[in-house]
Design an enzyme around this catalytic site. Sequence first.
Site, PDB file in Angstrom:
ATOM      1  N   LYS A 185      18.581  17.571   8.999  1.00 47.63           N
ATOM      2  CA  LYS A 185      17.584  17.659   7.927  1.00 47.63           C
ATOM      3  C   LYS A 185      16.659  16.441   7.970  1.00 47.63           C
ATOM      4  O   LYS A 185      17.070  15.323   7.691  1.00 47.63           O
ATOM      5  CB  LYS A 185      18.240  17.740   6.547  1.00 47.63           C
ATOM      6  CG  LYS A 185      17.216  18.296   5.563  1.00 47.63           C
ATOM      7  CD  LYS A 185      17.296  17.824   4.145  1.00 47.63           C
ATOM      8  CE  LYS A 185      16.914  16.453   3.763  1.00 47.63           C
ATOM      9  NZ  LYS A 185      15.472  16.197   3.600  1.00 47.63           N
ATOM     10  N   GLU A 210      24.324   4.788   7.812  1.00 45.52           N
ATOM     11  CA  GLU A 210      23.462   3.651   8.152  1.00 45.52           C
ATOM     12  C   GLU A 210      22.524   3.491   6.972  1.00 45.52           C
ATOM     13  O   GLU A 210      21.623   4.302   6.765  1.00 45.52           O
ATOM     14  CB  GLU A 210      22.727   3.956   9.457  1.00 45.52           C
ATOM     15  CG  GLU A 210      22.223   2.704  10.141  1.00 45.52           C
ATOM     16  CD  GLU A 210      20.804   2.376   9.744  1.00 45.52           C
ATOM     17  OE1 GLU A 210      20.643   1.620   8.750  1.00 45.52           O
ATOM     18  OE2 GLU A 210      19.879   2.861  10.390  1.00 45.52           O
ATOM     19  N   CYS A 222      14.901  -0.572   7.811  1.00 45.22           N
ATOM     20  CA  CYS A 222      16.171  -0.972   7.168  1.00 45.22           C
ATOM     21  C   CYS A 222      16.595  -2.365   7.617  1.00 45.22           C
ATOM     22  O   CYS A 222      17.222  -3.095   6.861  1.00 45.22           O
ATOM     23  CB  CYS A 222      17.260   0.052   7.455  1.00 45.22           C
ATOM     24  SG  CYS A 222      17.358   0.475   9.192  1.00 45.22           S
ATOM     25  N   GLU A 282      16.388  -4.169  -1.717  1.00 45.41           N
ATOM     26  CA  GLU A 282      15.599  -3.706  -0.574  1.00 45.41           C
ATOM     27  C   GLU A 282      14.255  -3.184  -1.093  1.00 45.41           C
ATOM     28  O   GLU A 282      14.216  -2.234  -1.870  1.00 45.41           O
ATOM     29  CB  GLU A 282      16.357  -2.588   0.140  1.00 45.41           C
ATOM     30  CG  GLU A 282      15.665  -2.155   1.412  1.00 45.41           C
ATOM     31  CD  GLU A 282      16.424  -1.063   2.161  1.00 45.41           C
ATOM     32  OE1 GLU A 282      16.843  -0.097   1.525  1.00 45.41           O
ATOM     33  OE2 GLU A 282      16.567  -1.199   3.390  1.00 45.41           O
TER      34      GLU A 282
HETATM   35  P1  NDP Z   1      16.956   8.703   0.588  1.00 44.71           P
HETATM   36  O1  NDP Z   1      18.208   7.996   0.913  1.00 44.71           O
HETATM   37  O2  NDP Z   1      16.872   9.477  -0.663  1.00 44.71           O
HETATM   38  O3  NDP Z   1      16.572   9.714   1.773  1.00 44.71           O
HETATM   39  C1  NDP Z   1      17.156   9.781   3.043  1.00 44.71           C
HETATM   40  C2  NDP Z   1      17.429  11.234   3.423  1.00 44.71           C
HETATM   41  O4  NDP Z   1      18.470  11.775   2.597  1.00 44.71           O
HETATM   42  C3  NDP Z   1      16.240  12.163   3.201  1.00 44.71           C
HETATM   43  O5  NDP Z   1      16.244  13.159   4.196  1.00 44.71           O
HETATM   44  C4  NDP Z   1      16.538  12.738   1.828  1.00 44.71           C
HETATM   45  O6  NDP Z   1      15.832  13.910   1.566  1.00 44.71           O
HETATM   46  C5  NDP Z   1      18.030  12.961   1.925  1.00 44.71           C
HETATM   47  N1  NDP Z   1      18.731  13.061   0.642  1.00 44.71           N
HETATM   48  C6  NDP Z   1      18.303  12.706  -0.601  1.00 44.71           C
HETATM   49  N2  NDP Z   1      19.271  12.929  -1.519  1.00 44.71           N
HETATM   50  C7  NDP Z   1      20.328  13.442  -0.834  1.00 44.71           C
HETATM   51  C8  NDP Z   1      21.643  13.857  -1.215  1.00 44.71           C
HETATM   52  N3  NDP Z   1      22.059  13.792  -2.478  1.00 44.71           N
HETATM   53  N4  NDP Z   1      22.481  14.295  -0.258  1.00 44.71           N
HETATM   54  C9  NDP Z   1      22.099  14.347   1.040  1.00 44.71           C
HETATM   55  N5  NDP Z   1      20.870  13.976   1.451  1.00 44.71           N
HETATM   56  C10 NDP Z   1      19.999  13.516   0.541  1.00 44.71           C
HETATM   57  O7  NDP Z   1      15.784   7.689   0.661  1.00 44.71           O
HETATM   58  P2  NDP Z   1      14.375   7.797  -0.078  1.00 44.71           P
HETATM   59  O8  NDP Z   1      13.482   8.522   0.821  1.00 44.71           O
HETATM   60  O9  NDP Z   1      14.506   8.357  -1.455  1.00 44.71           O
HETATM   61  O10 NDP Z   1      13.986   6.283  -0.215  1.00 44.71           O
HETATM   62  C11 NDP Z   1      14.475   5.508  -1.308  1.00 44.71           C
HETATM   63  C12 NDP Z   1      14.790   4.119  -0.869  1.00 44.71           C
HETATM   64  O11 NDP Z   1      15.815   4.150   0.088  1.00 44.71           O
HETATM   65  C13 NDP Z   1      13.658   3.395  -0.178  1.00 44.71           C
HETATM   66  O12 NDP Z   1      12.815   2.792  -1.090  1.00 44.71           O
HETATM   67  C14 NDP Z   1      14.391   2.411   0.675  1.00 44.71           C
HETATM   68  O13 NDP Z   1      14.685   1.256  -0.072  1.00 44.71           O
HETATM   69  C15 NDP Z   1      15.667   3.120   1.032  1.00 44.71           C
HETATM   70  N6  NDP Z   1      15.639   3.711   2.370  1.00 44.71           N
HETATM   71  C16 NDP Z   1      16.361   3.132   3.336  1.00 44.71           C
HETATM   72  C17 NDP Z   1      16.340   3.644   4.610  1.00 44.71           C
HETATM   73  C18 NDP Z   1      17.115   3.006   5.696  1.00 44.71           C
HETATM   74  O14 NDP Z   1      16.918   3.340   6.866  1.00 44.71           O
HETATM   75  N7  NDP Z   1      18.017   2.120   5.388  1.00 44.71           N
HETATM   76  C19 NDP Z   1      15.535   4.800   4.967  1.00 44.71           C
HETATM   77  C20 NDP Z   1      14.853   5.397   3.846  1.00 44.71           C
HETATM   78  C21 NDP Z   1      14.916   4.845   2.623  1.00 44.71           C
HETATM   79  P3  NDP Z   1      14.377  13.753   0.875  1.00 44.71           P
HETATM   80  O15 NDP Z   1      13.507  13.053   1.822  1.00 44.71           O
HETATM   81  O16 NDP Z   1      13.938  15.124   0.685  1.00 44.71           O
HETATM   82  O17 NDP Z   1      14.582  13.030  -0.407  1.00 44.71           O
END
Ligand code: NDP
Length: 493
Positions: free
Chosen positions: A197, A271, A305, A402
């Site tokens: 996904k 991660e 990240c 973060e």
């Molecule tokens: P999320 O952790 O929400 O998103 C990562 C992935 O998980 C997306 O594909 C998201 O879908 C999906 N997802 C969301 N909720 C669920 C769930 N309950 N169960 C399974 N999968 C889920 O990150 P965000 O995009 O909301 O970003 C929020 C914050 O997270 C950022 O501001 C940043 O600080 C941090 N972040 C950290 C990352 C890293 O690599 N460490 C990467 C991205 C974000 P969808 O996109 O549709 O919400």
Amino acid sequence: MTEVEKRQDRAPVPSAFDYAPAPESREVVSLRERYGLFIGGELVDPRSGEFHPSVNPATEEPLAEVAYAGAEDVDHAVRAARDAFENGWSSLYPGERAKYLFRIARLLQERSREFAVLESLDGGKPIRESRDVDLPLAAAHFFYYAGWADKLEYAFPNRRPQPLGVAGQVIPWNFPLLMLAWKIAPALAAGNTVVLKPAETTPLTALLFCDLLGQAELPPGVVNIVTGDGRAGAELVKHPGVDKVAFTGSTEVGKEILKATAGTGKRLTLELGGKAANIVFDDAPLDQAIEGIVNGIYFNQGHVCCAGSRLFVQESVYEPVLRKLKRRMELLRVGDPLDKNTDVGAINSKAQLDKIAELVRSGEEEGAEIYQPPCRLPERGWWFAPTVFTNVAQSYRIAQEEIFGPVLSVLTFRTPDEAVEKANNTPYGLSAGVWTEKGSRILALAQRIRAGVIWANTYNRFDPASPFGGYKESGFGREGGRHGLEPYLRFDE
Ligand code: NDP
């Protein structure tokens, strides 16, 4: 610092130092108006009936409509993956699996310009980064894991490695295609099939990748892509037909996934976020360090990240480091992601921009001093100027949370012990950087800093052969290298 360096340092930054625009052509990408879900080797209409646009963050214009998978769609995809696993892929001669992976790698190289342009259009990152970092690394991951596919018994001698089954993989929006490669390449090399996904805001390169899989003649169902929002991710993670979950994203969602998979027997790697320390000692090559600091935090708008978002400078060089850093920041070009001169592109979404702005406000309110170089931000789209905070206390939110944006917090230290103590003062433990000319000091600090990856006199370097992953709230499990295969295997010892 020599006299010549001092003079250079004080020379004013040229104010009328303009480049002619150098836009990459958008024409190399042709998009459909609407995309279904990629299940069983073809794009199918979602049973949910839901579609939403994916938007260009630099212009706010919709690029294409994308299906949002519901529970029934996720179930359909997992069944297709199970079928492909049981009826061919897991029993395929490993050398044949390797051929598919090599083919995918080569096609990514051949079509890299098209993928790079689409990555920048859909995600906002500068074309220079998509072209020179994301695409070469994504292809390199497929090449690397293609090499392992028929050598698993040598990678894990006397352990009789076997594939697990169906891998459910959920990825974020900061490196959409690269994260896809990190997830899919080791899973397939180990003989698993996949349901992936992509993130809601950046699904388009994953959908273009489906086209590439057709070209590579990958058997139907080996890779399935279900686009949608967090609900689709949650459905995938809890689906009983999934044997292994791999997630990259926020710590908050990582914790939810940990709960959802507890007691199910599913294998899990997480991660998650980071708040890396980038530590500069007074004997460091300062100009080189400045490049590493800038690359560490402003690369990909800070949506990284492992971004070096906390800079620790030894007190004796604080003044020259700050002066050089601000001067360098004035040269950063913020704007059109498709312009080859752009250093800092668009913020990935309005929601992320609001989050960055809120944390920056908190930094000012708590008493930190903000600096942003003069730069004109485009009127449409989502943008944030490169920002540095000084006068930061360790307890401030900008030093703890973060931000995931182009925002650097600068703190100081006097001794190596103090640097280590402050670097470790975070719930995260993903990465760190150390800048010093003393090899022994690097090795000593690397032993004591609790982080999965530590760069010495460089930053943000990646190699598919090198494992990547965190400690503490940055998650567990490693991706990359031989280590990255292990979570996709069981061992009949
Ligand atoms: P999320 O952790 O929400 O998103 C990562 C992935 O998980 C997306 O594909 C998201 O879908 C999906 N997802 C969301 N909720 C669920 C769930 N309950 N169960 C399974 N999968 C889920 O990150 P965000 O995009 O909301 O970003 C929020 C914050 O997270 C950022 O501001 C940043 O600080 C941090 N972040 C950290 C990352 C890293 O690599 N460490 C990467 C991205 C974000 P969808 O996109 O549709 O919400």
